[in-house]
Design an enzyme around this catalytic site. Sequence first.
Site, PDB file in Angstrom:
ATOM      1  CD1 TRP A   1     -13.216  -0.065  10.270  1.00  0.00           C
ATOM      2  CD2 TRP A   1     -11.920  -0.601  11.999  1.00  0.00           C
ATOM      3  NE1 TRP A   1     -12.244   0.906  10.380  1.00  0.00           N
ATOM      4  CE2 TRP A   1     -11.433   0.604  11.425  1.00  0.00           C
ATOM      5  CE3 TRP A   1     -11.265  -1.121  13.102  1.00  0.00           C
ATOM      6  CZ2 TRP A   1     -10.323   1.281  11.916  1.00  0.00           C
ATOM      7  CZ3 TRP A   1     -10.162  -0.435  13.607  1.00  0.00           C
ATOM      8  CH2 TRP A   1      -9.701   0.743  13.015  1.00  0.00           C
TER       9      TRP A   1
ATOM     10  CG  ASP B   1      -3.007   6.105   8.700  1.00  0.00           C
ATOM     11  OD1 ASP B   1      -3.891   6.329   9.553  1.00  0.00           O
ATOM     12  OD2 ASP B   1      -3.206   5.440   7.668  1.00  0.00           O
TER      13      ASP B   1
ATOM     14  CD  GLU C   1       1.296   6.247 -12.279  1.00  0.00           C
ATOM     15  OE1 GLU C   1       0.895   5.427 -11.429  1.00  0.00           O
ATOM     16  OE2 GLU C   1       1.420   5.970 -13.495  1.00  0.00           O
TER      17      GLU C   1
ATOM     18  CB  CYS D   1      -9.751   5.721   9.005  1.00  0.00           C
ATOM     19  SG  CYS D   1     -10.971   6.169   7.744  1.00  0.00           S
TER      20      CYS D   1
ATOM     21  CG  ASP E   1      -0.220  -0.512 -11.112  1.00  0.00           C
ATOM     22  OD1 ASP E   1      -0.747   0.611 -11.025  1.00  0.00           O
ATOM     23  OD2 ASP E   1       0.811  -0.741 -11.783  1.00  0.00           O
TER      24      ASP E   1
ATOM     25  CD  GLU F   1      -2.718   6.164 -11.513  1.00  0.00           C
ATOM     26  OE1 GLU F   1      -1.647   5.523 -11.578  1.00  0.00           O
ATOM     27  OE2 GLU F   1      -3.229   6.531 -10.446  1.00  0.00           O
TER      28      GLU F   1
ATOM     29  CG  HIS G   1      -7.208   5.047   5.152  1.00  0.00           C
ATOM     30  ND1 HIS G   1      -7.760   4.898   6.397  1.00  0.00           N
ATOM     31  CD2 HIS G   1      -5.855   5.035   5.340  1.00  0.00           C
ATOM     32  CE1 HIS G   1      -6.805   4.799   7.299  1.00  0.00           C
ATOM     33  NE2 HIS G   1      -5.640   4.878   6.684  1.00  0.00           N
TER      34      HIS G   1
ATOM     35  CE1 TYR H   1     -12.744   3.759   6.504  1.00  0.00           C
ATOM     36  CE2 TYR H   1     -14.325   2.853   8.058  1.00  0.00           C
ATOM     37  CZ  TYR H   1     -13.088   3.397   7.798  1.00  0.00           C
ATOM     38  OH  TYR H   1     -12.186   3.588   8.818  1.00  0.00           O
TER      39      TYR H   1
END
Length: 710
Positions: free
Chosen positions: A291, A413, A517, A327, A455, A512, A390, A588
Amino acid sequence: MSATRYGTGYNNWVNGLRATYSRELNRRIAEEKEAEQPEVTEINRVDRIHFYIKDNATQHNTIKFDQVHDVNSPKPVLRRGQTFYLAIRFKERNIDFEQDRVILNFVFGPRPSVTKGTMAVIAVENRSFTKSKNDWDVRIDPGTRGKDLVLQVYVPASVPVGIWRLNVRTGLHDRSLNKNTVLHSQDTDIFILFNPWCKDDSVYLEDDAQRHEYVINDRGKVYVGQYRQARGRPWAFGQFDDAVLPVAVYLLEMPAANLAHSERGNPVQVVRAISAGVNDSNDDGILQGNWSTDYTGGTPPFKWTGSVRILEEYIKQGYRPVKYGQCWVFSAVATTICRALGIPCRSVTNFVSAHDTNSSLTVDKFFTKSGDEIEGGPDGDSFDSIWNFHVWNEVWMTRPDLPKGYGGWQAIDATPQEESNNKMQCGPASLEAIRRGDVGLNYDCPFVFAEVNADMMHWGEDESSDWGFSRLKLNQFHIGRMVLTKKVGYDGDDENDENDREDVCALYKDPEGSAAERLAIHNAVRGTQRAQRYYAMRDNVSEDCVFVLEELESIKVGEDFKVKITVRNESDEPRTVLAALTARSIYYTGVNHTIIKKAEGQIKLGPKQEQELALTITYKEYWRKLIEHCLIKMYAICRVTETDQTWTEEDDFQVLKPSLDIQVPDVVKRGQPCDVVFSFTNPLDQELTKCSLSVDGSGLLRPRALELNK
């Protein structure tokens, strides 16, 4: 005299007796001679084995694999949970089941074991299947004749996936005549894969259109960019190419996988191993991350257009990591590996993605009283970041290791971010568990939960706080704006086509700010000690000034742009506002690259007064400071002198580059060459040099990079 005495019929009766006695004598002599002949004692040896490779591949939905069509050395590619045909030709004589004993021996891995499920011993003796669906089985097909034994073999839906071998052992049923057996070792690799078409397989996917999209489709899109201007980057997954399946199997053999051969039938463990093996942080994985923008000695990540070229380089380099990946490249290669092995898989992109480094389930930034950011936070371990996007993967499977209801799509991932069990790996994390906030379930649910539902909190130094900090801001809407994947059945080539994308954010969280939620947030916080402390903080600062940052969606390269803040004093007293606006070029991942421009100032507002702050940035000021993806972040911080009210806000946008136009003939004939024209319009008032073009097309040509020198 006798004829006269007994009549003429007597002679006929005597002649009949003679014939009968002679016939029976001859029969007994023949039987005695046959009994004196020795029994067959020679073992019927195997001459060769025929796998009906293409016929089986058609039935197993594997006909696209290059291994099936290899002219010199074709390989069977099969799926577990269904039957396949093979034929055995013998050397010595026709097969005789009264005399000949035939045993099939399927073996997997270096130390096959019946008890561990890596070896199957099947006697050939029945003309129908006789065992349960959990066992290997074989039946003699009616097509058997002469020296050719035709068999139908059933493969259980739970066997390990990878390369199996077949040995055939022959002997005689009467071991008193010959107790020896002869082993015929077949050196043909038999690839056995997961089977999403089989209801008994743990990766079963009911919908045929989804199976085609997530297993068969060898091209698609990986979404990148900024959430207001998301682009579907075309990608050639190429899972049927000759380089892919061997690498997929080899990946499970790597030390990074740490996967016993007996565990390779469990998709939960297989995909976890894939997430560890695609990156090189654990031994010699496939891709090395970078990166830094310095890609010396390798290929810049943005130049890759498909997975096959990467995997070919991996093989050519002696299974050493390929340079370089980020990614979306890690995710695309993981998609290729999973689909090759038969696991339904898709790349998904989370726009505005949180990277929580200290397990607080929040993304935190800490500021001094003067407004400077405290790197690492008060404890030196908070290096949270917000990625513009991502990319990870979702894989489909049951989860018998979790409570009922947590199967379906699971997040994995392959991008190396945080260690899990001392390795750079992540998942599979149940999307249903993430949506409910059940972060205590395997694997890595807290990390994925924070990526989509953290958050964002800003903290300021506060001497009156027991902790030394008070919360300046809580933004529950910024993280996880949308999670995009390619829509089933749509194959558009335009990067900006919105018709072929699907937002699956609802699989990760309820709307949201909704009660459901917030309940998931509460549920997750309850299971995380550090998060409990962060959410317990209160905001006691009086706020009587309102700030609004005007957001930019995008600009075209070559254009100037302006950032504007509107400040309104809603109190009945004058206010003095200290303001700072900073424009940065960013990766990014949200990491700062360099400052493009910064402005500071002070404004005085009378009661109920409103005023604007603006920062204009020209093309000449920003173009040399742009890096890949051309992302710019505006960061604003304002402090009201009279009340100590502090307001912070950030916004990022993308500088758009021109699109590439691809023109192909209306009619293309199979086996005939055709011309394809690639073009774009240079929007700048300067010449572009050292250009290159990466071309990839699954099933059409091997990937290549073309240097376009003028």
